[in-house]
Design an enzyme around this catalytic site. Structure first.
Site, short mmCIF file in Angstrom:
data_model
loop_
_atom_site.label_atom_id
_atom_site.label_comp_id
_atom_site.label_asym_id
_atom_site.label_seq_id
_atom_site.Cartn_x
_atom_site.Cartn_y
_atom_site.Cartn_z
N GLU A 266 45.38 14.17 56.65
CA GLU A 266 44.42 15.06 56.00
C GLU A 266 43.95 16.16 56.94
O GLU A 266 43.80 17.32 56.54
CB GLU A 266 43.23 14.25 55.48
CG GLU A 266 43.56 13.27 54.39
CD GLU A 266 43.79 13.91 53.03
OE1 GLU A 266 44.08 13.18 52.08
OE2 GLU A 266 43.67 15.14 52.91
N ARG A 270 44.70 20.05 56.01
CA ARG A 270 43.51 20.84 55.66
C ARG A 270 43.06 21.71 56.83
O ARG A 270 42.82 22.91 56.65
CB ARG A 270 42.37 19.92 55.23
CG ARG A 270 42.70 19.05 54.04
CD ARG A 270 41.45 18.49 53.40
NE ARG A 270 41.74 17.29 52.62
CZ ARG A 270 40.95 16.78 51.69
NH1 ARG A 270 39.82 17.39 51.39
NH2 ARG A 270 41.27 15.68 51.04
N ASP A 399 54.70 11.55 47.62
CA ASP A 399 54.89 12.91 47.09
C ASP A 399 55.25 13.99 48.11
O ASP A 399 56.33 14.59 48.06
CB ASP A 399 53.64 13.33 46.31
CG ASP A 399 52.33 13.06 47.04
OD1 ASP A 399 52.36 12.74 48.23
OD2 ASP A 399 51.27 13.18 46.40
N GLU A 533 47.25 19.72 41.07
CA GLU A 533 48.71 19.61 40.98
C GLU A 533 49.31 20.17 39.70
O GLU A 533 50.40 20.76 39.72
CB GLU A 533 49.13 18.14 41.17
CG GLU A 533 48.98 17.62 42.58
CD GLU A 533 47.55 17.31 42.95
OE1 GLU A 533 47.23 17.23 44.16
OE2 GLU A 533 46.71 17.14 42.03
N THR A 619 51.10 21.64 51.65
CA THR A 619 50.70 20.78 50.53
C THR A 619 49.23 20.92 50.19
O THR A 619 48.77 20.36 49.20
CB THR A 619 51.07 19.31 50.83
OG1 THR A 619 51.03 18.56 49.62
CG2 THR A 619 50.10 18.70 51.84
#
Length: 640
Positions: A266, A270, A399, A533, A619
């Site tokens: 994360e 981010r 994913d 998404e 992503t």
């Protein structure tokens, strides 16, 4: 410590559970003791120096030469034959013994004078009050901190910036589309302004309680996740005053030297992704410097027997561990497989190949492993290098691993053929074993569990429609049209999951069992937490087809978010999308500003804004430029 109420929400999104380590108060007694110790250390140092003057100075009667290295002179070596200086040097000593004795006496006198001065200073210190001593200690601390800050902020080596195309603009010609884009911009301003007012510096916002919020993925520290995550969205929307507010906070407050355990995945997507995107868009050096500082803090997570990183790492101690629920201490495919884009850019910007080597090592290890039915299981033990339980998903836990294989190829200007080959192999296995069509004609991506297909699709898996469209060009056997159509079918299925709810917002996951299609069954799967998404897939399909239905579907989603998720203090997720009177979860996720609103804005913008042949989105929707690796130090190893 609380027990997780839900299983992991995603490989792309770790569940917002409060499992972080407790924070400990600072103790005043410790500070008082440290002051006493400092005084004792000062006195003992002076006494040691005094004794040293008498016991350790050499005696000239016993030594022919007083050699402290001070009289050694660096003489450049001259090649007499050519009369040219050689850059090498050698040492030559003074020839006169009388000169040594004089030098010795001079040094003795200097040491005595220094000792006398030090003793006087010590006496002066002892005459000072506690407040004066405290003030001096604080001054020294500030001086050291400033020196460290200056060292940390030193410029990195200059590198050629890739050709940056389309970092602003995209104004649509159609007046109605322009109005819709302005509405999305207003929603962004509402989300940001309320965070600025009620949650500034905190990781996220509780818009109903109007206070800061955080989850264990960011540890126990206030790292301003929303600020870093939102920067590039603010920039491309032209909200430059807001962008500058965020930049100033990062310059003054963003500190990674904290005793805090964070999610490697994360924080990478981010923070590092957000900082790198902000750097490329704005050219402000501080963002690059901060990204590199943080990357250094993540490197200890790779210190495992296999080189597969831990899920969590303490930014101060470097100690890593994995999530307790993850298949007997395994690392998660979507986490350790979603580092490549950011780490390659780090190596490009710093000239340090350590980041590139870390992610390439992971790729090489995965290529050597057997894959059941050609599928990658979601769990891999970092100690043994063996797969955990055989669970494969293109949604949560798996994913973005597949997404980054494709995007590694795109980011390399389509020269990383190894990444493309791995992507093609993976989606062929996925299509063969996981992609099915329901009785009602909806194409969905199931999950492989315990040897059978579970007919359930998660909201997170809806990104795959955009991925298939993005990867259509360059696919094997001239199947570009097939994969573009497959992406469109996934988009339609995910739109149905929205359309079949009371709020016209999609549930966290939905089933395809018998008469139940694209509908959540369990209460724990009926929530919507501002996820991007589905809108992400709409945007990619719009870019590749310009079919107006994707803008129509995106606008339907925007209106539903505005109607049911907007509150006076920002935007909140809802707990049940099938209830016409929804209950809010009171969390404004940072990815709502980074992804959901950005994809909506791009959906109603022209294709000249961040064109896909020049930019690749990580992503977390942070745009990073395509790297022409043939012209970099990575070219010798990156190109296959």
């Amino acid at each position: 410590m609380t027990t997780p109420a839900l299983l992991p929400l995603s490989g792309r999104r770790i569940p917002p559970l409060n499992l972080g380590p407790p924070s400990f108060p600072h103790h005043r007694a410790t500070l008082r003791l440290s002051e006493k110790f400092i005084l004792l250390l000062i006195l003992s140092a002076f006494i040691t120096l005094c004794f040293g003057a008498f016991f350790f100075l050499p005696d000239s009667s016993k030594h022919k030469r007083f050699d402290l290295g001070l009289e050694d002179v660096l003489i450049p070596h001259v090649d007499a034959g050519k009369g040219a200086k050689n850059p090498g040097v050698f040492l030559i000593h003074g020839p006169d013994e009388h000169r040594h004795r004089e030098e010795e006496e001079r040094l003795r006198n200097k040491i005595r004078a220094d000792h006398e001065k030090a003793l006087e200073e010590a006496k002066e210190k002892l005459r000072q009050s506690r407040e004066e001593i405290r003030a001096e200690i604080q001054t020294e601390k500030n001086k050291v901190a400033q020196e460290m800050k200056t060292k940390e902020n030193k410029p990195l080596p200059p590198v050629p910036i890739p050709n940056l195309v389309g970092i602003s603009g995209g104004d649509p010609e159609d007046i109605e589309i322009r109005k819709k884009r302005e509405k999305i911009k207003e929603m962004m301003k509402h989300a940001w302004d309320n965070y600025r007012t009620y949650g500034w510096g905190h990781n996220e916002l509780k818009p109903i309680a109007r206070k800061g919020h955080s989850t264990n993925i960011f540890g126990s520290s206030q790292m301003g996740a929303t600020i870093v995550d939102a920067l590039d969205t603010l920039y491309i929307m032209g909200l430059h005053d807001e962008f500058l507010d965020g930049q100033r906070w990062i310059e003054d407050n963003l500190d990674f030297s904290v005793n805090s355990e964070v999610s490697v995945f994360e924080v990478n997507i981010r923070f590092i992704g957000g900082l790198l995107a902000a750097y490329y868009l704005s050219g402000e050096e501080i963002f690059k410097i901060k990204a590199v500082q943080l990357a250094e803090k993540l490197l200890p997570a790779f210190n495992t027997p296999t080189g597969i990183p831990w899920a969590m790492v303490n930014l101060k101690s470097g100690v890593g561990r994995n999530w307790g629920w993850a298949s007997a201490g395994s690392s998660i495919l979507a986490e350790f497989g979603t580092l490549h884009m950011e780490f390659v850019h780090l190596s490009y910007l710093t000239g340090d190949l350590v980041y590139y080597k870390k992610v390439m090592h992971i790729r090489k290890l995965l290529q050597k492993m057997d894959r059941p039915n050609g599928l990658y299981p979601n769990y891999l033990n970092p100690r043994t290098g063996r797969w955990g339980q055989y669970h494969t998903s293109v949604g949560g836990l798996g994913d973005s691993f597949y997404e980054y294989l494709l995007k590694a190829w795109l980011m390399s200007d389509k020269t990383d053929h190894e990444a493309r080959r791995m992507y093609d192999d993976a989606i062929e296995a996925i299509e063969k074993h996981l992609i099915k069509k329901s009785r009602g004609g909806l194409v969905f991506i199931g999950e492989w569990k315990n040897g059978h297909l579970e007919k359930k699709m998660g909201h997170l898996a809806c990104f795959a429609g955009g991925m298939f469209a993005l990867g259509a060009d360059g696919s094997r056997k001239d199947k570009a049209g097939h994969y573009l159509e497959l992406g469109a079918e996934i988009a339609r299925t995910c739109h149905e999951s929205y359309d079949r709810t009371a709020l016209k917002l999609g549930p966290e996951s939905f089933k395809f069992d018998g008469a139940v299609e694209a509908v959540a069954v369990r209460q724990a799967e009926k929530y919507y937490i501002l996820r991007p998404e589905v809108i992400e897939t709409y945007w990619y399909l719009w870019r590749f087809t310009h079919d107006p239905r994707y803008r129509q579907w995106g606008w339907e989603a925007a209106l539903a978010i505005e109607k049911y998720c907007r509150v006076s203090g920002g935007f909140s997720g809802v707990k049940d999308v099938y209830s016409s009177t929804p209950t809010h979860d009171d969390v404004q996720q940072s990815f709502f500003l980074a992804e959901t609103l950005k994809y909506l804005y791009l959906l109603f913008s022209g294709d000249d804004l961040l064109p896909l042949d020049h930019w690749v989105f990580n992503t977390e929707a942070h745009p990073l430029p395509v790297l022409h690796l043939a012209n970099t130090t990575l070219s010798g190893t990156a190109v296959r």
